[in-house]
Design a protein around this motif. Structure first.
Motif, mmCIF file in Angstrom:
data_model
loop_
_atom_site.group_PDB
_atom_site.id
_atom_site.type_symbol
_atom_site.label_atom_id
_atom_site.label_comp_id
_atom_site.label_asym_id
_atom_site.label_seq_id
_atom_site.Cartn_x
_atom_site.Cartn_y
_atom_site.Cartn_z
ATOM 1 N N UNK A 146 0.831 -1.214 0.000
ATOM 2 C CA UNK A 146 0.000 0.000 0.000
ATOM 3 C C UNK A 146 0.858 1.253 0.000
ATOM 4 N N UNK A 147 1.932 1.252 0.791
ATOM 5 C CA UNK A 147 2.825 2.400 0.853
ATOM 6 C C UNK A 147 3.528 2.619 -0.482
ATOM 7 N N UNK A 148 4.023 1.559 -1.100
ATOM 8 C CA UNK A 148 4.683 1.687 -2.396
ATOM 9 C C UNK A 148 3.708 2.136 -3.480
ATOM 10 N N UNK B 124 1.923 6.354 -7.157
ATOM 11 C CA UNK B 124 0.856 7.201 -7.684
ATOM 12 C C UNK B 124 1.195 8.678 -7.494
ATOM 13 N N UNK B 125 1.704 9.035 -6.339
ATOM 14 C CA UNK B 125 2.063 10.432 -6.082
ATOM 15 C C UNK B 125 3.216 10.862 -6.990
ATOM 16 N N UNK B 126 4.191 9.984 -7.216
ATOM 17 C CA UNK B 126 5.312 10.307 -8.092
ATOM 18 C C UNK B 126 4.843 10.543 -9.521
ATOM 19 N N UNK B 127 4.008 9.645 -10.038
ATOM 20 C CA UNK B 127 3.486 9.810 -11.399
ATOM 21 C C UNK B 127 2.652 11.082 -11.495
ATOM 22 N N UNK B 128 1.819 11.324 -10.503
ATOM 23 C CA UNK B 128 0.999 12.540 -10.488
ATOM 24 C C UNK B 128 1.876 13.786 -10.493
ATOM 25 N N UNK B 129 2.925 13.798 -9.696
ATOM 26 C CA UNK B 129 3.811 14.966 -9.624
ATOM 27 C C UNK B 129 4.551 15.184 -10.939
ATOM 28 N N UNK B 130 4.984 14.111 -11.579
ATOM 29 C CA UNK B 130 5.689 14.244 -12.856
ATOM 30 C C UNK B 130 4.760 14.819 -13.918
ATOM 31 N N UNK B 131 3.541 14.294 -13.996
ATOM 32 C CA UNK B 131 2.578 14.808 -14.971
ATOM 33 C C UNK B 131 2.227 16.262 -14.661
ATOM 34 N N UNK B 132 2.055 16.573 -13.393
ATOM 35 C CA UNK B 132 1.766 17.949 -12.992
ATOM 36 C C UNK B 132 2.921 18.882 -13.337
#
Length: 117
Positions: A39-41, A46-54
């Protein structure tokens, strides 16, 4: 009194059940740890992918803002400076509110993840 065969057999069964119970509990703990790590990974990914796209979107939007500001201020350099100054202002606000925006939600998430049953 204690040495008859039925008592010894009952104690042997109790020891076997206890060994089985301990084995099941260790398996449960292993599976629980694995579930929490997964769950942590997943959240980190998800947060990493979201930040890169953002971040990529923000770069394109910044260039669009610069070229839109160029027509208002008359100079490309001033437009870049205005957008850069806006980002520095956002960074300053973000640093001031880092406890509220990052630390508290992160502690709350990790606390709920690690203490959930």
């Amino acid at each position: 009194m204690f040495s008859n065969d039925k008592n010894v057999e009952t104690i042997a069964q109790l020891i076997e059940v206890l060994k089985h119970y301990i084995g099941l509990q260790t398996e449960y703990v292993k599976l629980d740890v694995i579930e929490k790590v997964v769950r942590l990974l997943t959240v980190i990914t998800v947060v990493t992918v979201f930040c890169i796209i953002l971040l990529i979107s923000l770069i394109y939007l910044s260039f669009a803002a610069v070229y839109a500001l160029q027509t208002l201020v008359g100079s490309l350099i001033w437009a870049f400076l205005i957008v850069g100054g806006g980002y520095l202002l956002l960074l300053f606000i973000f640093i001031l509110l880092r406890h509220k925006l990052i630390e508290r939600p992160l502690v709350r998430f990790l606390g709920s993840l690690l203490t959930s049953k």
